[in-house]
Scaffold this motif. Sequence first.
Motif, PDB file in Angstrom:
ATOM      1  N   ALA A   1       5.440  15.520  35.862  1.00  0.00           N
ATOM      2  CA  ALA A   1       4.776  14.687  34.606  1.00  0.00           C
ATOM      3  C   ALA A   1       4.657  15.663  33.566  1.00  0.00           C
ATOM      4  N   LYS A   2       3.960  16.853  34.037  1.00  0.00           N
ATOM      5  CA  LYS A   2       3.806  17.902  33.024  1.00  0.00           C
ATOM      6  C   LYS A   2       4.705  18.640  32.314  1.00  0.00           C
ATOM      7  N   MET A   3       5.889  18.805  33.085  1.00  0.00           N
ATOM      8  CA  MET A   3       7.057  19.314  32.456  1.00  0.00           C
ATOM      9  C   MET A   3       7.768  18.472  31.537  1.00  0.00           C
ATOM     10  N   LYS A   4       7.890  16.938  31.916  1.00  0.00           N
ATOM     11  CA  LYS A   4       8.352  15.928  30.965  1.00  0.00           C
ATOM     12  C   LYS A   4       7.533  15.884  29.859  1.00  0.00           C
TER      13      LYS A   4
ATOM     14  N   GLU B   1      -3.206  22.893  30.275  1.00  0.00           N
ATOM     15  CA  GLU B   1      -3.857  21.882  29.477  1.00  0.00           C
ATOM     16  C   GLU B   1      -3.879  20.377  29.874  1.00  0.00           C
ATOM     17  N   SER B   2      -2.776  20.126  30.549  1.00  0.00           N
ATOM     18  CA  SER B   2      -2.704  18.670  30.972  1.00  0.00           C
ATOM     19  C   SER B   2      -3.277  18.430  32.193  1.00  0.00           C
ATOM     20  N   GLU B   3      -4.781  18.203  32.563  1.00  0.00           N
ATOM     21  CA  GLU B   3      -5.468  17.895  33.593  1.00  0.00           C
ATOM     22  C   GLU B   3      -5.033  16.603  34.370  1.00  0.00           C
ATOM     23  N   GLY B   4      -4.899  16.492  35.564  1.00  0.00           N
ATOM     24  CA  GLY B   4      -4.653  15.458  36.363  1.00  0.00           C
ATOM     25  C   GLY B   4      -3.340  14.703  36.229  1.00  0.00           C
ATOM     26  N   ILE B   5      -2.427  15.559  35.848  1.00  0.00           N
ATOM     27  CA  ILE B   5      -1.054  15.096  35.711  1.00  0.00           C
ATOM     28  C   ILE B   5      -0.032  15.929  36.751  1.00  0.00           C
TER      29      ILE B   5
ATOM     30  N   ASN C   1      10.130  28.370  27.726  1.00  0.00           N
ATOM     31  CA  ASN C   1       9.462  29.062  28.800  1.00  0.00           C
ATOM     32  C   ASN C   1       8.278  29.332  28.386  1.00  0.00           C
ATOM     33  N   ILE C   2       8.052  30.126  27.320  1.00  0.00           N
ATOM     34  CA  ILE C   2       6.924  30.685  26.692  1.00  0.00           C
ATOM     35  C   ILE C   2       5.929  29.545  26.304  1.00  0.00           C
ATOM     36  N   PHE C   3       6.444  28.477  25.549  1.00  0.00           N
ATOM     37  CA  PHE C   3       5.679  27.570  25.291  1.00  0.00           C
ATOM     38  C   PHE C   3       5.151  26.519  26.365  1.00  0.00           C
ATOM     39  N   LEU C   4       5.947  26.728  27.379  1.00  0.00           N
ATOM     40  CA  LEU C   4       5.675  25.915  28.780  1.00  0.00           C
ATOM     41  C   LEU C   4       4.567  26.421  29.255  1.00  0.00           C
ATOM     42  N   SER C   5       4.592  28.180  29.614  1.00  0.00           N
ATOM     43  CA  SER C   5       3.423  28.819  30.034  1.00  0.00           C
ATOM     44  C   SER C   5       2.248  28.736  29.484  1.00  0.00           C
ATOM     45  N   GLU C   6       2.308  28.492  28.186  1.00  0.00           N
ATOM     46  CA  GLU C   6       0.979  28.680  27.376  1.00  0.00           C
ATOM     47  C   GLU C   6       0.305  27.215  27.280  1.00  0.00           C
ATOM     48  N   ASN C   7       0.930  26.159  27.582  1.00  0.00           N
ATOM     49  CA  ASN C   7       0.442  24.957  27.479  1.00  0.00           C
ATOM     50  C   ASN C   7       0.400  24.150  28.755  1.00  0.00           C
ATOM     51  N   PHE C   8       0.842  24.840  30.054  1.00  0.00           N
ATOM     52  CA  PHE C   8       0.982  23.960  31.035  1.00  0.00           C
ATOM     53  C   PHE C   8      -0.340  23.629  31.649  1.00  0.00           C
TER      54      PHE C   8
END
Length: 227
Positions: free
Chosen positions: A139-142, A131-135, A122-129
Amino acid sequence: RGISSNQRPKRPLTAYLRFVMDNRPAFREENPEASNVELIKKLAGAWKELPASQKQVYEEAKKTDWKRYGEQLAAYKAQLTPAQAAALKEERRKQLEKRRSIRAKRELNLLGKPKRARSGFNIFLSENFQESEGISPVAKMKKLFDTWQKLSASQKQPYLQLAEDDKVRYENEMKSWEAKMIELGREDLVRSEKQRLKKKPAETSKQAETAKASSGGNKAKLKKSEE
């Protein structure tokens, strides 16, 4: 099938709510700057001061509506098969359970219950969520979950350490919060001793079982060799 709880006749308004619905537009026009809460307070005060003869008009309207509601409800139930009635009963139970859950969460938020500790992922997810634009979010979660799965143990370690630190934060805050709840007479919100015990991870339990089985096998072999 073909029947929904949305088709069930709606319960009639109370006399007070009927008064509010009838008079809210006029009160809003007279008090354009008032907040919704202030407006409701004014309407409640007006209802309280309303003469009994005028209140009776709303009470009679309520009685008429309740009689019609009873007839509509009986007709609605009469068309249901036993299976449909059971399905709608279960649907109603789930709706009530969901409402209770929402009310309980809202109450805990108002009481300032500490937020649960986050996992390393969850910490990794919140830091990188972001970054993935237009998704799409799904799809970002996966994508991030797949990335997390491919990280090496050393790459995951910083996030796992932050998660451990967050667990300490959560436990300390919960102890203080639960002490406050006891003072307020809300022991029902305090965790039981069993809930406080940390559960072993599934992998640890599995390893223990494997070790136990292996140990048992070794003992059997040793006994056989001695014989």
